[in-house]
Design a protein around this motif. Structure first.
Motif, mmCIF file in Angstrom:
data_model
loop_
_atom_site.group_PDB
_atom_site.id
_atom_site.type_symbol
_atom_site.label_atom_id
_atom_site.label_comp_id
_atom_site.label_asym_id
_atom_site.label_seq_id
_atom_site.Cartn_x
_atom_site.Cartn_y
_atom_site.Cartn_z
ATOM 1 N N THR A 116 31.860 34.270 29.470
ATOM 2 C CA THR A 116 32.909 35.573 29.094
ATOM 3 C C THR A 116 34.046 35.232 29.814
ATOM 4 O OG1 THR A 116 31.017 37.141 29.063
ATOM 5 C CG2 THR A 116 33.171 37.953 29.396
ATOM 6 N N GLY A 117 34.379 34.660 30.911
ATOM 7 C CA GLY A 117 35.482 34.230 31.503
ATOM 8 C C GLY A 117 36.329 33.259 30.550
ATOM 9 N N LEU A 118 35.508 32.209 30.136
ATOM 10 C CA LEU A 118 36.241 31.033 29.485
ATOM 11 C C LEU A 118 36.492 31.761 27.901
ATOM 12 C CD1 LEU A 118 33.496 28.271 30.110
ATOM 13 C CD2 LEU A 118 36.027 28.564 30.674
ATOM 14 N N LYS A 119 35.795 32.508 27.361
ATOM 15 C CA LYS A 119 36.351 33.170 26.311
ATOM 16 C C LYS A 119 37.647 33.888 26.294
ATOM 17 C CE LYS A 119 31.609 33.590 24.310
ATOM 18 N NZ LYS A 119 30.774 34.658 23.695
ATOM 19 N N LEU A 120 37.420 34.535 27.410
ATOM 20 C CA LEU A 120 38.944 35.342 27.944
ATOM 21 C C LEU A 120 40.069 34.345 27.932
ATOM 22 C CD1 LEU A 120 37.613 38.152 30.246
ATOM 23 C CD2 LEU A 120 38.226 38.687 27.735
ATOM 24 N N ALA A 121 39.820 33.461 28.458
ATOM 25 C CA ALA A 121 40.888 32.409 28.879
ATOM 26 C C ALA A 121 41.417 31.464 27.721
ATOM 27 C CB ALA A 121 40.489 31.525 29.987
ATOM 28 N N LEU A 122 40.274 31.285 26.850
ATOM 29 C CA LEU A 122 40.734 30.572 25.609
ATOM 30 C C LEU A 122 41.526 31.673 24.817
ATOM 31 C CD1 LEU A 122 40.366 28.194 23.731
ATOM 32 C CD2 LEU A 122 38.042 28.962 23.164
ATOM 33 N N ALA A 123 41.131 32.873 24.588
ATOM 34 C CA ALA A 123 41.934 34.012 23.818
ATOM 35 C C ALA A 123 43.449 34.065 24.531
ATOM 36 C CB ALA A 123 41.183 35.266 23.710
ATOM 37 N N GLY A 124 43.514 33.568 25.623
ATOM 38 C CA GLY A 124 44.915 34.050 26.379
ATOM 39 C C GLY A 124 45.010 35.363 27.107
ATOM 40 N N SER A 125 43.765 35.799 27.161
ATOM 41 C CA SER A 125 43.809 37.276 28.096
ATOM 42 C C SER A 125 43.861 36.801 29.694
ATOM 43 C CB SER A 125 42.451 37.859 27.854
ATOM 44 O OG SER A 125 42.370 38.302 26.423
ATOM 45 N N VAL A 126 43.534 35.644 29.971
ATOM 46 C CA VAL A 126 43.669 35.253 31.446
ATOM 47 C C VAL A 126 44.562 34.188 31.493
ATOM 48 C CG1 VAL A 126 42.371 34.318 33.204
ATOM 49 C CG2 VAL A 126 41.338 36.110 32.019
ATOM 50 N N LYS A 127 45.679 34.001 32.402
ATOM 51 C CA LYS A 127 46.556 33.102 32.699
ATOM 52 C C LYS A 127 45.678 31.677 32.649
ATOM 53 C CE LYS A 127 50.284 35.262 34.474
ATOM 54 N NZ LYS A 127 51.231 35.774 35.522
ATOM 55 N N ASP A 128 46.265 30.635 31.801
ATOM 56 C CA ASP A 128 45.650 29.375 31.816
ATOM 57 C C ASP A 128 45.533 28.814 33.615
ATOM 58 O OD1 ASP A 128 45.438 29.345 29.246
ATOM 59 O OD2 ASP A 128 47.079 28.226 28.912
ATOM 60 N N SER A 129 46.503 29.078 34.327
ATOM 61 C CA SER A 129 46.354 28.400 35.478
ATOM 62 C C SER A 129 45.280 29.040 36.506
ATOM 63 C CB SER A 129 47.497 28.900 36.386
ATOM 64 O OG SER A 129 47.909 30.210 36.380
ATOM 65 N N PHE A 138 46.495 21.022 22.289
ATOM 66 C CA PHE A 138 45.312 21.364 21.443
ATOM 67 C C PHE A 138 45.330 23.014 21.573
ATOM 68 C CE2 PHE A 138 40.361 21.605 21.174
ATOM 69 C CZ PHE A 138 40.486 21.231 19.811
ATOM 70 N N LEU A 139 45.351 23.546 22.784
ATOM 71 C CA LEU A 139 45.242 24.896 22.908
ATOM 72 C C LEU A 139 46.137 25.751 22.094
ATOM 73 C CD1 LEU A 139 44.330 25.278 26.481
ATOM 74 C CD2 LEU A 139 42.759 25.784 24.562
ATOM 75 N N THR A 140 47.453 24.954 22.145
ATOM 76 C CA THR A 140 48.562 25.761 21.287
ATOM 77 C C THR A 140 48.028 25.824 19.795
ATOM 78 O OG1 THR A 140 50.155 24.938 22.788
ATOM 79 C CG2 THR A 140 50.790 25.545 20.709
ATOM 80 N N LEU A 141 47.500 24.696 19.300
ATOM 81 C CA LEU A 141 46.949 24.522 17.855
ATOM 82 C C LEU A 141 45.989 25.808 17.450
ATOM 83 C CD1 LEU A 141 47.113 20.739 17.083
ATOM 84 C CD2 LEU A 141 48.529 22.582 16.214
ATOM 85 N N PHE A 142 45.308 25.974 18.556
ATOM 86 C CA PHE A 142 44.301 26.794 18.422
ATOM 87 C C PHE A 142 44.548 28.391 18.324
ATOM 88 C CE2 PHE A 142 41.028 29.790 20.287
ATOM 89 C CZ PHE A 142 40.036 29.822 19.460
ATOM 90 N N ARG A 143 45.612 28.396 19.325
ATOM 91 C CA ARG A 143 45.958 29.920 19.617
ATOM 92 C C ARG A 143 47.194 30.374 18.497
ATOM 93 N NH1 ARG A 143 46.475 29.194 25.985
ATOM 94 N NH2 ARG A 143 44.280 29.639 26.804
ATOM 95 N N THR A 144 47.634 29.502 17.890
ATOM 96 C CA THR A 144 48.446 29.786 16.924
ATOM 97 C C THR A 144 47.998 29.872 15.487
ATOM 98 O OG1 THR A 144 49.513 27.597 16.662
ATOM 99 C CG2 THR A 144 50.625 28.992 18.089
ATOM 100 N N GLY A 145 46.619 29.667 15.458
ATOM 101 C CA GLY A 145 45.825 29.919 14.155
ATOM 102 C C GLY A 145 45.749 28.488 13.179
ATOM 103 N N LYS A 146 46.464 27.617 13.901
ATOM 104 C CA LYS A 146 46.591 26.522 12.746
ATOM 105 C C LYS A 146 45.302 25.639 12.648
ATOM 106 C CE LYS A 146 50.949 27.039 12.749
ATOM 107 N NZ LYS A 146 51.732 27.653 11.503
ATOM 108 N N LEU A 147 44.314 26.068 13.480
ATOM 109 C CA LEU A 147 42.769 25.428 13.230
ATOM 110 C C LEU A 147 41.942 26.222 12.435
ATOM 111 C CD1 LEU A 147 42.340 23.560 16.593
ATOM 112 C CD2 LEU A 147 43.164 22.619 14.475
ATOM 113 N N GLY A 148 42.461 27.565 12.031
ATOM 114 C CA GLY A 148 41.994 28.478 11.462
ATOM 115 C C GLY A 148 41.245 29.707 12.021
#
Length: 236
Positions: A75-88, A213-223
């Motif tokens: 759950t924590g990784l999902k929140l981090a991947l979605a940008g709800s938790v700072k990457d750091s 890679f995360l930028t591509l995912f979060r900006t929707g470029k990978l779908g």
């Protein structure tokens, strides 16, 4: 009042509602807009915004809220991947590893090949002008990118998708085995480094690969993606 986890799009939703309302019911004067950003924590206090006139309608924007404790690591990784938790807090490389694990276990790169055959064959283009492109250009902005910029991003996405497809399709192990999956992810980091043209070596290269890679995912470029498992519906 709009309430939700950090960086889920509360402020962007308010601005969208305001834009739709103002286009249908023009208002006199310039109305203030909610501040938005790619990182969590942009909204620090509760703020009111007028989104409609006659009748007057106000919406309250609020800072993101999370449960006091995250129940499990995934759950924590999902929140981090979605940008709800700072990457750091988690680390970009660990988040990217989780994203690759999700893509591989769902066989998503194989679907990319089936769905985008024409695009996966590669995009040939000539830049109209020499421009130093960056993944920062994927961040939302009012000015639309020129044709060369769009083709550059499409070509980059194609190379990333091809890299993940080839590594997964040629992999002899099982993505359902944790040890095999780790080996595959390491291979994909190397393939992504070549696709993203990152010349550094060692930990610094993996960090740069992870960020792009995360930028591509979060900006929707990978779908579009749903990180939670959607249960099958049994219709009578």
């Amino acid at each position: 009042m709009v309430v939700g986890v950090p960086n889920v799009g509360k402020s962007a939703l308010i601005n969208s509602i305001h834009q739709i309302a103002s286009s249908r019911f023009p208002m006199q004067g310039k109305m203030k807009r909610a501040t938005v950003g790619p990182l969590p924590g942009v909204t620090q206090d509760i703020a009111g915004y007028k989104i409609a006139h006659q009748p007057s309608i106000y919406v309250l924007d609020t800072p993101g809220v999370l449960v006091p404790s995250i129940p499990d690591i995934e759950t924590g990784l999902k929140l981090a991947l979605a940008g709800s938790v700072k990457d750091s807090v988690v680390g970009e490389e660990r988040i990217a590893q989780y994203l690759l694990a999700v893509l591989n276990t769902r066989r998503t790169p194989l679907h990319w090949r089936n769905s985008h055959n024409s695009r996966m064959e590669g995009i040939q283009y000539e830049a109209e002008e020499k421009v130093d492109y960056s993944l920062k250009n994927l961040r939302p902005r009012r000015k639309l990118p020129n044709k060369s910029g769009v083709l550059y991003v499409e070509d980059l996405v194609t190379k990333v998708e091809c890299a993940l497809y080839s590594t997964l399709s040629e992999f002899d192990g099982s993505v359902d085995d944790e040890a095999d999956l780790e080996v595959l992810i390491d291979l994909q980091f190397e393939a992504l480094q070549k696709a993203l043209k990152i010349g550094n070596k060692g930990p610094e290269a993996r960090l740069m690969v992870s960020k792009k890679f995360l930028t591509l995912f979060r900006t929707g470029k990978l779908g579009p993606f749903i990180l939670d498992d959607v249960p099958d519906s049994n219709f009578p």
